[in-house]
Design an enzyme around this catalytic site. Structure first.
Site, PDB file in Angstrom:
ATOM      1  N   ARG A   1      -2.967  -1.003   4.867  1.00 30.99           N
ATOM      2  CA  ARG A   1      -3.219  -1.866   4.525  1.00 30.99           C
ATOM      3  C   ARG A   1      -2.680  -2.867   3.907  1.00 30.99           C
ATOM      4  O   ARG A   1      -3.790  -4.462   3.716  1.00 30.99           O
ATOM      5  CB  ARG A   1      -4.756  -1.341   2.819  1.00 30.99           C
TER       6      ARG A   1
ATOM      7  N   CYS B   1       1.221  -1.290  -0.394  1.00 30.61           N
ATOM      8  CA  CYS B   1      -0.464  -0.101   0.414  1.00 30.61           C
ATOM      9  C   CYS B   1       0.857   1.068   0.221  1.00 30.61           C
ATOM     10  O   CYS B   1       2.010   1.338  -0.168  1.00 30.61           O
ATOM     11  CB  CYS B   1      -0.511   0.001   1.042  1.00 30.61           C
TER      12      CYS B   1
ATOM     13  N   ASP C   1      -8.403   3.669   1.473  1.00 26.72           N
ATOM     14  CA  ASP C   1      -6.980   4.259   2.599  1.00 26.72           C
ATOM     15  C   ASP C   1      -8.161   4.041   3.508  1.00 26.72           C
ATOM     16  O   ASP C   1      -8.777   5.479   4.582  1.00 26.72           O
ATOM     17  CB  ASP C   1      -6.071   4.459   2.070  1.00 26.72           C
TER      18      ASP C   1
END
Length: 153
Positions: free
Chosen positions: A14, A8, A122
């Protein structure tokens, strides 16, 4: 051994969530010895711990994890991993830039395994770790199904 790197932006929300979810799914399937699972970030502030929101969501779903800090994705990682899974299209674009265009076709968008051409939002920006977890558990489950089929596991 199949080597997977989830990626990420900063490697605090994440991608570590995906790393530990995937490790848990692999463990539950009795396949731990066949996989090496890690995570990193395209723009990681190296050494930053996993976000508290990610930790709380993993605890909420009984997903084991250990303390770790963020790592930067590198061209060497591209060479060392078999599957590189970006959490969003921006990550995929950055990964292709880092890797020189993905010459070995190792880079995938996470939700593509669930048949969707969309990002995992996100939670650092949305503060919605529950929705991120739902996407990641779905994406990782479908990814594991894909790997079982693709690799004849």
């Amino acid at each position: 051994m199949i080597k997977i790197n989830f990626v990420c932006w900063g490697n605090i929300c994440r991608s570590p969530m995906a790393e530990f979810v995937m490790k848990n799914l692999v463990e539950q399937a009795g396949l731990s010895e066949k996989f090496f699972v890690a995570s990193s970030g395209c723009h990681a502030a190296v050494g930053t711990p996993i976000h508290d929101g990610t930790c709380r969501e993993l605890v909420k779903h009984d997903v084991p994890f250990q303390f770790r800090t963020s790592k930067q994705f590198s061209r060497t990682d591209y060479k060392n991993f078999d599957y590189i899974i970006g959490m969003d299209k921006g990550n995929v674009r950055d990964l292709k830039n880092i890797s020189g265009g993905d010459p070995d076709k190792k880079i995938y968008l996470m939700m593509s395994f669930a048949g969707e051409n969309r990002d995992v939002d996100d939670p650092y920006m949305t503060d919605d770790y529950a929705t991120t977890y739902k996407d990641i558990i779905r994406g990782c489950s479908k990814f594991l199904e894909f790997l079982k089929s693709e690799q004849n596991i």
